[in-house]
Design a protein around this motif. Structure first.
Motif, short mmCIF file in Angstrom:
data_model
loop_
_atom_site.label_atom_id
_atom_site.label_comp_id
_atom_site.label_asym_id
_atom_site.label_seq_id
_atom_site.Cartn_x
_atom_site.Cartn_y
_atom_site.Cartn_z
N SER A 48 -25.63 36.64 -12.09
CA SER A 48 -26.70 37.51 -11.39
C SER A 48 -27.16 37.25 -10.14
N SER A 49 -28.28 38.34 -9.68
CA SER A 49 -28.87 37.89 -8.61
C SER A 49 -30.09 37.14 -8.84
N TYR A 50 -30.37 36.97 -10.12
CA TYR A 50 -31.41 36.12 -10.44
C TYR A 50 -31.17 34.54 -10.33
N LEU A 51 -29.85 34.26 -10.36
CA LEU A 51 -29.47 32.99 -10.20
C LEU A 51 -29.69 32.44 -8.66
N GLU A 52 -29.15 33.49 -7.84
CA GLU A 52 -29.29 33.21 -6.46
C GLU A 52 -30.99 33.18 -6.05
N LEU A 53 -31.65 33.99 -6.41
CA LEU A 53 -32.95 34.07 -6.20
C LEU A 53 -33.73 32.81 -6.64
N ALA A 54 -33.39 32.10 -7.76
CA ALA A 54 -33.63 30.88 -8.35
C ALA A 54 -33.38 29.85 -7.47
N LYS A 56 -35.51 30.01 -4.24
CA LYS A 56 -36.79 29.56 -4.51
C LYS A 56 -37.00 28.05 -4.57
N GLU A 70 -38.95 31.84 -14.74
CA GLU A 70 -39.47 32.93 -13.94
C GLU A 70 -38.31 33.46 -13.79
N HIS A 71 -37.26 32.96 -13.28
CA HIS A 71 -36.12 33.76 -12.74
C HIS A 71 -34.95 33.97 -13.90
N LEU A 72 -35.30 34.09 -15.32
CA LEU A 72 -34.53 34.36 -16.39
C LEU A 72 -33.32 33.55 -16.69
N PHE A 90 -27.58 30.18 -16.70
CA PHE A 90 -27.93 31.51 -15.97
C PHE A 90 -26.84 32.53 -16.31
#
Length: 150
Positions: A10-16, A19, A140-142, A7
């Motif tokens: 970014s915040s996408y990592l934290e969101l992944a 989840k 899904e979280h890039l 990754f």
């Protein structure tokens, strides 16, 4: 089974990660990669090459200038051979200077991006049947890339 993913920081990592934890996966390990500390070498060696050549334009301009110098050398004082050599040297130096300047501009632009965080490797341990779900969450979280290993 282990699932590996990369990754951007970014915040996408934290969101992944959040989840995955919500789906009951607890074996999550993340490793941030370090940025390059030193600049790459400018000139290539016999053991290492970056694919960038500084003499391409120089050789083309050397041929062009040597032909022009040799043809004008028939009416100039030193003759066509000297003027051809002078033209070749001038063309090569001009082409080398152009390539060198373009390379420095490219590396300066890369240096401006040094403040950007590097990538993070995410290693997830899960059961075989959870593998597809984990992979789908990561995509899904890039995620930049995902690999599953049994």
């Amino acid at each position: 089974m282990q699932v590996f993913a990369t990754f951007d920081h970014s915040s996408y990592l934290e969101l992944a990660i959040r989840k995955l934890e919500q789906h009951g996966i607890k074996d999550i390990y993340s490793v941030p990669l370090d940025n390059r500390a030193e600049d790459p070498a400018l000139f290539d060696t016999i053991h290492q090459s970056d694919g960038t050549s500084l003499i391409n334009k120089g050789m083309i301009l050397a041929v062009m200038f040597s032909v022009a110098g040799a043809s004008r050398g028939f009416i100039l004082e030193w003759g066509p051979i000297y003027w051809g050599l002078i033209g070749a040297a001038a063309g090569f130096l001009l082409g080398f200077a152009i390539d060198f300047t373009l390379l420095k501009l490219r590396t300066r632009n890369k240096r401006l991006l040094k403040g950007v965080k590097s990538e993070v490797i995410l290693i997830i341990g899960c059961q075989e049947e959870e593998g597809k779900k984990v992979e789908a969450i990561l995509w899904e979280h890039l995620a930049n890339g995902v690999a599953r290993v049994n």
